[in-house]
Design an enzyme around this catalytic site. Structure first.
Site, PDB file in Angstrom:
ATOM      1  CE1 TYR A   2      -4.291  -1.300   0.861  1.00  0.00           C
ATOM      2  CE2 TYR A   2      -2.476  -3.334   2.032  1.00  0.00           C
ATOM      3  CZ  TYR A   2      -3.946  -3.225   1.011  1.00  0.00           C
ATOM      4  OH  TYR A   2      -4.842  -3.764   1.461  1.00  0.00           O
ATOM      5  CE  LYS A  23      -5.551  -5.840  -3.878  1.00  0.00           C
ATOM      6  NZ  LYS A  23      -6.499  -5.447  -4.326  1.00  0.00           N
ATOM      7  CG  HIS A  55      -8.245   0.224  -4.086  1.00  0.00           C
ATOM      8  ND1 HIS A  55      -9.357  -0.285  -2.996  1.00  0.00           N
ATOM      9  CD2 HIS A  55      -8.758   1.911  -3.701  1.00  0.00           C
ATOM     10  CE1 HIS A  55      -9.816   0.965  -3.403  1.00  0.00           C
ATOM     11  NE2 HIS A  55      -9.712   1.904  -3.739  1.00  0.00           N
TER      12      HIS A  55
END
Length: 461
Positions: A365, A412, A373
């Site tokens: 993070y 991600k 996020h």
């Protein structure tokens, strides 16, 4: 090998807090605070509310054992808190049903300790009897008689009506002192049998006024935590934390009582004149649940080794850095590998968290989970100079593709972190954290190759 395309971290739309500091250490000597943690059942937990606040707010280390992230657990009913918010209360408010449930838990805990039914009933009756109500905020200190009673007629066609009352009997009752023998027996709220984090030494609960008049900004106005003021010695802080764990917790229980609006007897509408009047009664919580800050092994060792702001105790014995390295490696065989990756990314400014939810070792993070996020899911592997060695997680093409798909669907990127150790590094060197100085790191970002996209790019060229 294609060049990686870096994407900026995605900021969360709603941010409810301000960023304080990347680490729980300040630039000046006056800002430094040594925190304490305890090794319990192969886990590292922080008990002191001040230490919990320091470690989580400055660096977002650990998580609450009863919360998703920040330790903000409270037994208060949110609907009751909003209902009685005008009374300026700073203790938990619960329903009568929820309180009776805790009484049953305390009863079961006492029966498991060998008390007979008669003794258990007598102990709980004395321990849960109503007490005087001394827990108002400073603004309402002179209004101890104010209440916010809700009057509800016992008929179907009558609407709810709220009215203010100044009757002190609505909240306050008798105020007996806590008897020593009763409190020692009724220790379901701080007894080792019901809370494994609490020590084995018994201590008489602190005085009501001393523990109740302290309010903690971290826990809010509806939660009584008894945090002490800043600037006190660490030993005193530890003693106060232990006494707070053994001291009783006071709660306000919303109870109902029936009263008559019309005192005339023989009235035809006598049944309609009875109303249900809600009041708050102060009682001791017979079954107290504590929330602690649980640190991962990597977070705990980073605070001890890299920052030097934490001391981990096993019982009453502080553990050295070498002892922690040895113990953590036994508890978690992959600790050395994951800590090397954790140390590397923390030093780069990332906030690593456990990546178990997405099948990886770490999540990275920017600043912290409240602000951004997670950008990367990290898999750490320890290899030699030739990228050979026994991999912790041998990935086939199918498992790698599935892991990458899972990561991409969560917005991600999958990052492979190879920790390269020299070929001449011995096991003796790996037995101490000094081996970190000789470790090199190589990062690889995994992206999915799409043939159609490749063809279109070639046609454009």
């Amino acid at each position: 090998m294609a060049e990686a395309a870096f994407h900026p971290p995605r900021r969360k739309r709603r941010v409810f807090e301000c960023y304080q500091a990347p680490f729980p250490v300040g630039p000046g000597a006056g800002d430094f605070r040594m925190c304490r943690a305890d090794m319990v059942n192969n886990c590292v937990v922080v008990r002191s509310p001040e230490d919990m606040d320091q470690l989580y707010n400055k660096g977002y280390f650990g998580k609450g054992i009863l919360s998703r992230s920040r330790p903000v657990y409270s037994i208060s009913d949110p609907s009751l808190v909003s209902k009685w918010q005008g009374a300026n209360l700073n203790v938990p408010i619960i329903t009568s049903k929820k309180y009776q449930q805790r009484v049953q838990w305390a009863k079961s805990a006492l029966q498991e300790q060998g008390f007979d039914g008669c003794s258990v009933t007598k102990i709980l009756e004395n321990y849960t009897r109503p007490l005087e109500f001394p827990f108002l905020e400073k603004g309402g200190a002179e209004q101890t008689g104010d209440s916010c009673d809700t009057v509800c007629p016992n008929t179907e066609n009558t609407e709810l009506s709220g009215q203010s009352s100044t009757d002190t009997g609505n909240i306050a009752t008798s105020s007996p002192e806590c008897q020593k023998e009763v409190c020692q027996k009724a220790y379901a709220e701080g007894d080792p049998a019901s809370d494994s984090m609490v020590g084995s030494k018994e201590q008489e609960p602190a005085d009501v006024k001393e523990t109740a008049q302290t309010s903690c900004q971290m826990h809010g106005s509806c939660m009584h935590c008894g945090c002490k003021a800043k600037g006190a010695p660490d030993r005193e802080s530890c003693n106060m934390a232990k006494s707070r764990e053994r001291a009783p917790e006071y709660v306000l229980v919303q109870e109902e009582e029936e009263s008559s609006l019309c005192p005339e007897e023989g009235s035809a509408r006598e049944q309609e004149n009875f109303v249900k009047k809600e009041k708050l009664v102060c009682r001791r919580n017979p079954f107290r649940i504590f929330e602690y800050l649980q640190l991962s092994l990597e977070e705990a060792f980073f605070l001890v080794y890299a920052l030097g702001c934490l001391t981990v105790y096993y019982g009453e014995e502080p553990l050295t850095i070498l002892k922690l390295w040895e113990i953590f490696s036994e508890v978690k065989p992959s600790f050395k590998t994951t800590y090397m990756a954790y140390h590397y990314f923390r030093s780069k400014g990332w906030v690593p968290k456990v990546g178990l939810k997405y099948g990886t070792d770490l999540l990275l993070y920017r600043k912290g989970p409240p602000f951004y996020h997670a950008s990367y899911s990290v898999i750490a592997e320890l290899v030699d100079d030739n990228f050979e060695g026994s991999l912790r997680r041998p990935l086939s093409w199918m498992s790698l593709s599935g892991l990458n798909r899972t990561t991409v669907n969560a917005s991600k990127e999958l990052l492979l972190c190879y920790l390269i150790k020299p070929s001449d590094m011995t096991e003796e060197e790996m037995a101490t954290p000094e081996c970190l100085k000789r470790i090199k790191v190589q990062e690889l970002i995994v992206t999915r190759w799409v043939s159609s996209r490749e063809r279109s790019e070639q046609d454009d060229l």
